[in-house]
Design a protein around this motif. Sequence first.
Motif, short mmCIF file in Angstrom:
data_model
loop_
_atom_site.label_atom_id
_atom_site.label_comp_id
_atom_site.label_asym_id
_atom_site.label_seq_id
_atom_site.Cartn_x
_atom_site.Cartn_y
_atom_site.Cartn_z
N GLY A 77 1.33 -0.97 0.55
CA GLY A 77 0.13 0.26 0.43
C GLY A 77 0.70 1.67 -0.07
N LYS A 78 0.06 1.97 -0.20
CA LYS A 78 1.09 3.95 -0.33
C LYS A 78 0.59 4.87 -0.08
CE LYS A 78 2.63 2.99 -5.39
NZ LYS A 78 3.21 2.07 -5.09
N PHE A 79 1.59 5.33 0.53
CA PHE A 79 0.83 6.88 1.34
C PHE A 79 1.23 8.05 0.91
CE2 PHE A 79 4.69 6.15 3.77
CZ PHE A 79 4.96 7.27 4.22
N HIS A 80 0.30 9.47 0.60
CA HIS A 80 0.44 10.76 0.52
C HIS A 80 0.35 11.75 1.53
CE1 HIS A 80 0.60 13.71 -2.77
NE2 HIS A 80 0.93 13.98 -1.68
N SER A 81 1.30 11.89 2.16
CA SER A 81 0.40 12.92 3.39
C SER A 81 1.45 14.38 3.65
CB SER A 81 1.23 12.23 4.75
OG SER A 81 2.96 12.16 5.49
N CYS A 82 1.00 15.26 4.42
CA CYS A 82 1.67 16.23 4.76
C CYS A 82 1.07 16.67 5.85
CB CYS A 82 0.54 17.68 3.45
SG CYS A 82 1.14 18.69 3.49
N ILE A 83 2.67 16.85 6.48
CA ILE A 83 2.49 17.23 7.50
C ILE A 83 2.62 19.17 8.03
CG2 ILE A 83 4.01 17.57 9.56
CD1 ILE A 83 4.64 15.03 9.73
N SER A 84 1.81 19.71 8.37
CA SER A 84 2.30 21.57 8.30
C SER A 84 2.75 21.22 9.99
CB SER A 84 0.47 21.92 8.27
OG SER A 84 0.04 21.52 6.79
N GLY A 124 6.02 25.97 7.10
CA GLY A 124 5.27 25.71 6.60
C GLY A 124 4.83 23.73 6.35
N ASP A 125 4.41 23.03 5.03
CA ASP A 125 3.91 21.99 4.73
C ASP A 125 4.77 21.45 4.13
OD1 ASP A 125 1.98 23.14 5.51
OD2 ASP A 125 0.43 22.99 3.47
N CYS A 126 4.75 20.42 4.58
CA CYS A 126 5.96 19.50 3.97
C CYS A 126 5.65 18.05 3.60
CB CYS A 126 7.04 18.39 5.14
SG CYS A 126 8.37 17.38 5.15
N TRP A 127 5.55 17.64 2.81
CA TRP A 127 4.56 16.69 1.44
C TRP A 127 5.34 15.19 1.83
CZ3 TRP A 127 -0.52 16.29 0.05
CH2 TRP A 127 -1.18 17.37 0.72
N CYS A 128 5.47 13.90 2.27
CA CYS A 128 5.58 12.73 1.41
C CYS A 128 5.11 11.63 1.15
CB CYS A 128 5.98 12.44 2.95
SG CYS A 128 7.54 12.91 4.66
N ILE A 129 5.86 11.01 0.38
CA ILE A 129 5.02 10.36 0.07
C ILE A 129 6.37 8.87 0.35
CG2 ILE A 129 3.96 10.95 -2.13
CD1 ILE A 129 7.00 9.16 -4.03
N GLY A 130 5.26 7.50 0.32
CA GLY A 130 6.20 6.62 0.78
C GLY A 130 4.91 4.58 0.13
N GLU A 131 5.98 3.30 0.46
CA GLU A 131 5.10 2.81 0.47
C GLU A 131 5.17 2.27 1.66
OE1 GLU A 131 5.34 -1.20 -2.48
OE2 GLU A 131 6.06 0.18 -3.47
N TYR A 132 4.34 0.99 2.03
CA TYR A 132 4.69 -0.34 2.69
C TYR A 132 5.59 -1.69 2.68
CZ TYR A 132 1.85 3.18 5.78
OH TYR A 132 1.26 4.01 6.78
N LEU A 133 6.28 -1.41 2.88
CA LEU A 133 7.09 -2.59 2.03
C LEU A 133 6.60 -3.82 3.33
CD1 LEU A 133 10.17 -1.00 1.95
CD2 LEU A 133 9.29 -1.15 0.70
N LEU A 154 10.12 6.62 3.16
CA LEU A 154 9.39 7.95 3.70
C LEU A 154 10.32 8.84 2.36
CD1 LEU A 154 7.98 9.57 5.70
CD2 LEU A 154 9.64 8.98 7.28
N ILE A 155 9.31 9.25 1.81
CA ILE A 155 10.00 9.95 0.02
C ILE A 155 9.98 10.91 0.40
CG2 ILE A 155 10.33 10.07 -1.91
CD1 ILE A 155 9.82 7.18 -2.30
#
Length: 160
Positions: free
Chosen positions: A55-62, A67-76, A88-89
């Motif tokens: 599965g994948k995720f696309h998140s944003c920590i505000s 400001g905003d820090c966006w990340c994507i990743g995959e659950y290995l 965590l990318i």
Amino acid sequence: MEKLMQVQEVFIEETFHASIERVFNAWTDPGKLLQWYAPAGCTIRFKTLNIVTGGKFHSCISNPVHGDCWCIGEYLEVQPYIRIVFTLINADENGQPINPTTIGMDADWPGETVVTVTFSEVEKGITRLQLKQSVSQDLAKKTGAYPSWLQMLEKMRGVV
């Protein structure tokens, strides 16, 4: 004279006075993640979140200051009550990987790291969590990533 060897990865170990099920669920229940998966003073939102192996995720920590820090990743790997491993990318709002320096991060910070979280029952109702991240612990302390993990895990205590 030999230099002291640098710790080549982040390592954090915490003990929670909660069942292994509750601690694991804090990492896999989207509603619970929203409550704790951001450093103090910050919030998180998810565009995508599929917490299963592959599965994948696309998140944003505000962060109100930075400001905003966006990340994507995959659950290995997602093994209930045992382990969660994910990439965590650093990314942009559209989910495209970016060079961390473009968002003001340290030039030595890698664009992708792997986070491994393991869960073990110390005794009934007490769970040990170990978190590893594939980046130098010294660099993680310098950039704020390490204290951010500590703050997030402290917030997680209120959720489990």
